[in-house]
Design a protein around this motif. Structure first.
Motif, mmCIF file in Angstrom:
data_model
loop_
_atom_site.group_PDB
_atom_site.id
_atom_site.type_symbol
_atom_site.label_atom_id
_atom_site.label_comp_id
_atom_site.label_asym_id
_atom_site.label_seq_id
_atom_site.Cartn_x
_atom_site.Cartn_y
_atom_site.Cartn_z
ATOM 1 N N PHE A 68 0.529 -1.330 0.061
ATOM 2 C CA PHE A 68 0.002 -0.194 -0.003
ATOM 3 C C PHE A 68 0.965 1.276 -0.105
ATOM 4 C CE2 PHE A 68 -3.330 -2.950 0.921
ATOM 5 C CZ PHE A 68 -4.366 -2.345 0.326
ATOM 6 N N GLN A 69 1.944 1.034 0.648
ATOM 7 C CA GLN A 69 2.978 2.258 0.344
ATOM 8 C C GLN A 69 3.322 2.742 -0.896
ATOM 9 O OE1 GLN A 69 6.307 2.469 3.132
ATOM 10 N NE2 GLN A 69 6.095 4.630 3.423
ATOM 11 N N GLN A 70 3.667 1.479 -1.905
ATOM 12 C CA GLN A 70 3.998 1.589 -3.203
ATOM 13 C C GLN A 70 2.776 2.237 -3.887
ATOM 14 O OE1 GLN A 70 6.762 0.930 -4.839
ATOM 15 N NE2 GLN A 70 7.732 0.651 -2.551
ATOM 16 N N LEU A 71 1.710 1.753 -3.455
ATOM 17 C CA LEU A 71 0.242 2.304 -4.156
ATOM 18 C C LEU A 71 0.293 3.899 -4.067
ATOM 19 C CD1 LEU A 71 -2.350 -0.145 -3.322
ATOM 20 C CD2 LEU A 71 -1.303 0.419 -5.467
ATOM 21 N N TYR A 72 1.038 4.675 -3.118
ATOM 22 C CA TYR A 72 1.055 6.105 -2.973
ATOM 23 C C TYR A 72 1.318 6.557 -4.447
ATOM 24 C CZ TYR A 72 0.377 6.743 1.979
ATOM 25 O OH TYR A 72 -0.077 6.735 3.186
ATOM 26 N N ASN A 73 2.667 6.225 -4.778
ATOM 27 C CA ASN A 73 3.454 6.517 -6.058
ATOM 28 C C ASN A 73 2.732 6.160 -7.267
ATOM 29 O OD1 ASN A 73 5.187 8.343 -5.087
ATOM 30 N ND2 ASN A 73 7.108 7.028 -5.079
ATOM 31 N N MET A 74 2.049 4.822 -7.151
ATOM 32 C CA MET A 74 1.709 4.014 -8.237
ATOM 33 C C MET A 74 0.151 4.837 -8.581
ATOM 34 S SD MET A 74 0.700 0.208 -8.855
ATOM 35 C CE MET A 74 0.248 -0.410 -10.279
ATOM 36 N N ALA A 75 -0.303 5.331 -7.498
ATOM 37 C CA ALA A 75 -1.653 6.140 -7.596
ATOM 38 C C ALA A 75 -1.563 7.143 -8.422
ATOM 39 C CB ALA A 75 -2.383 6.133 -6.495
ATOM 40 N N ASP A 76 -0.333 8.009 -7.911
ATOM 41 C CA ASP A 76 -0.060 9.161 -8.567
ATOM 42 C C ASP A 76 0.396 9.062 -9.964
ATOM 43 O OD1 ASP A 76 0.068 10.348 -6.084
ATOM 44 O OD2 ASP A 76 2.068 10.656 -5.953
ATOM 45 N N THR A 77 0.996 7.934 -10.293
ATOM 46 C CA THR A 77 1.659 7.752 -11.790
ATOM 47 C C THR A 77 0.296 7.415 -12.542
ATOM 48 O OG1 THR A 77 3.485 6.917 -10.843
ATOM 49 C CG2 THR A 77 3.069 6.368 -13.036
ATOM 50 N N ILE A 78 -0.735 6.498 -12.083
ATOM 51 C CA ILE A 78 -1.605 5.964 -12.751
ATOM 52 C C ILE A 78 -2.561 7.335 -13.108
ATOM 53 C CG2 ILE A 78 -3.890 4.776 -12.932
ATOM 54 C CD1 ILE A 78 -2.238 2.578 -11.428
ATOM 55 N N ILE A 79 -3.026 7.861 -12.302
ATOM 56 C CA ILE A 79 -3.955 8.849 -12.314
ATOM 57 C C ILE A 79 -3.356 10.192 -13.042
ATOM 58 C CG2 ILE A 79 -5.324 10.754 -10.853
ATOM 59 C CD1 ILE A 79 -5.604 8.759 -8.484
ATOM 60 N N VAL A 80 -2.187 10.374 -12.638
ATOM 61 C CA VAL A 80 -1.585 11.480 -13.679
ATOM 62 C C VAL A 80 -1.384 10.931 -15.093
ATOM 63 C CG1 VAL A 80 0.893 12.546 -14.108
ATOM 64 C CG2 VAL A 80 -0.237 12.611 -11.867
ATOM 65 N N GLY A 81 -1.066 9.646 -15.556
ATOM 66 C CA GLY A 81 -0.919 9.355 -16.829
ATOM 67 C C GLY A 81 -2.102 9.181 -17.646
ATOM 68 N N ARG A 82 -3.229 8.816 -16.863
ATOM 69 C CA ARG A 82 -4.616 8.585 -17.438
ATOM 70 C C ARG A 82 -5.451 9.922 -17.534
ATOM 71 N NH1 ARG A 82 -5.983 3.195 -18.101
ATOM 72 N NH2 ARG A 82 -8.157 3.946 -18.710
ATOM 73 N N THR A 83 -5.065 11.048 -16.956
ATOM 74 C CA THR A 83 -5.780 12.315 -16.910
ATOM 75 C C THR A 83 -5.010 13.413 -17.470
ATOM 76 O OG1 THR A 83 -5.346 12.681 -14.544
ATOM 77 C CG2 THR A 83 -7.296 11.593 -14.860
ATOM 78 N N VAL A 84 -3.638 13.565 -17.072
ATOM 79 C CA VAL A 84 -3.274 14.574 -17.747
ATOM 80 C C VAL A 84 -2.383 14.008 -18.813
ATOM 81 C CG1 VAL A 84 -1.255 16.269 -17.029
ATOM 82 C CG2 VAL A 84 -2.727 15.392 -15.151
#
Length: 461
Positions: free
Chosen positions: A40-56
């Protein structure tokens, strides 16, 4: 927050004495919550990456990904120090010395404050220069700077979450750090969506979300300590920086921090090599490595488990149990590494799509992601043993020899990355990680044998 604390109040004191009982069952029971927490700690950055990649967009994803090694250096140095500070807590707990356990906590908190302030100041001042040194592509530079500069200001949140969770692990409690991470990981996703989609803050919004989530993780850990782990609450007169405790904590913590810094320097050189191949290569490498990082958290967790296990048994004088634990951990981790390697190899082509919107052609990314993943999965067993040997030595209070293992990693990454930069052959950059794992794995195995002999000779005298 109220619900999770209410749940925590209903949990009995979860200290674990690792100096008694079957090593295998103790190690596995302790490791599993740690593994979930680390995922879940890794999901911090992974969430940033996925959301940024798919929305920005893809360039924003590349921007966040290009700063991963800087974040590892920045946070790793601070976390290495604070984790090293809690080795004394683990040893004094294993020895049954309650006063020294409380003193070790007070000293660790004060040293962590100094660490966080110092590291934050350095990276805030020199962040742009670091990005330039890493050959950050011009089309992603501003987004990368906005993200990592904001992360730097929130470093104290990361430091104190890791200090709180390390203190809990030192007395055998690996469950509460998991509960806090579950809560804050969900919060991080919510804040990512809110700040990026609603407030249009881009990569900076992702960084703010991460900082807030880690701050809440830290607050929950220390709130639980104040309510349930009375052994970890120093008395008023114990709040001072003591010479003896500081000397020991720095003796262990500084080499651990330098080991992180050396390893991170190698990954920064590797990232510099990846950056020379353009933003598509950076985005592909980032998405593949994020998935791999999640799948290899069992290895990280086993290492953290062995640090606590060896620390408690060293403090209790149970050197025979350290040997038993290492053998058990090594066999279990080697078998699990094979399974994880197969999963990563077969699922990577499908997981890449999580990071990009529907307009992205995943087939264009595979030539960059596949060589890297293929080389890595072949070396998962040396990587798993590296964590076990390194953390066991650190738990016994040996800091220098594990740090030299980091130097071996740096040398291997440096050779591979420079070959990639000077030849323009991507495969050299792709094998940078696995070559470092093999070199350091062999070294730490030999160093572990030396340390065990040294401990036994000292006990015999």
């Amino acid at each position: 927050m109220g619900n999770i604390l209410q749940h925590a109040r209903g949990i009995r004191l979860m200290q674990t004495n690792m100096t008694k009982g079957n090593p295998f069952s103790i190690i596995i029971r302790f490791m599993l919550p740690l593994m979930l927490g680390n995922i879940f700690q890794q999901l911090y950055n992974m969430a940033d990456t996925i959301i940024v990649g798919r929305t920005v967009g893809q360039t924003a994803l590349a921007a966040v990904g290009s700063t991963g090694t800087i974040m590892f250096l920045m946070q790793g140095f601070a976390i290495g120090l604070t984790t090293g500070f809690t080795v004394l807590t683990s040893q004094t707990f294993g020895a049954g010395d309650e006063r020294r356990t409380r003193r070790s906590v007070a000293n660790a908190v004060l040293l962590a404050l100094i660490t966080a302030a110092t590291v934050t100041a350095i990276f805030v001042v020199f962040m742009k220069q670091i990005l330039h040194l890493m050959n950050t592509p011009s089309d992603i530079f501003e987004d990368a700077y906005s993200y990592i500069y904001t992360i730097a200001w929130g470093l104290i949140c990361c430091v104190f979450y890791n200090l709180g969770s390390s203190l809990l692990r030192a007395v055998g409690n690996s469950k509460i750090p998991l509960f806090t991470l579950l809560f804050s990981a969900v919060l991080n996703v919510f804040l990512d969506l809110l700040l990026i989609l609603v407030f249009h803050m881009g990569t900076r919004g992702a960084a703010v979300a991460t900082n807030i989530s880690q701050a809440i993780s830290a607050a929950l850990c220390f709130l639980y300590i104040s309510r349930k782990e009375k052994l970890l609450i120093p008395h008023r007169e114990e709040w001072y920086i003591g010479r003896t405790d500081t000397a020991f904590q720095l003796h262990v913590g500084l080499p651990m921090a330098l080991q992180f810094a050396i390893t991170a320097s190698g990954t920064m050189i590797q990232q510099s090599a990846i950056n020379t191949f353009g933003s598509t290569a950076v985005a592909s490498f980032t998405s593949a490595s994020k998935f791999q990082n999640i799948m290899t958290q069992s290895m990280v967790s086993m290492g953290q488990t062995m640090a606590t296990y060896s620390g408690q048994n060293y403090g209790a004088g149970r050197i025979d149990r350290i040997h038993q634990g290492v053998r058990t951990a090594a066999l279990f981790s080697a078998a699990l590494s094979v399974v994880e390697g197969l999963i990563v190899w077969f699922l990577t082509p499908y997981t890449l799509g999580l990071f990009f919107n529907s307009q992205t052609n995943i087939q264009e990314l595979l030539p960059w992601a596949t060589p890297y993943i293929g080389a890595c999965v072949l070396c998962y067993i040396p990587l798993s043993l590296l964590f076990i040997f390194r953390n066991t030595m650190q738990g016994c209070g040996y800091g220098l020899l594990p740090m030299l293992g980091g130097a071996m990693e740096l040398a291997a990454r440096l050779v591979a990355s420079l070959l990639a930069i000077h030849t323009g052959i991507y495969l050299f950059a792709a094998v940078s990680d696995p070559s470092a794992w093999v070199a350091a794995g062999v070294y730490t195995g030999l160093a572990y044998l030396y340390v065990m002999k040294d401990i036994q000779s000292k006990r015999a005298d």
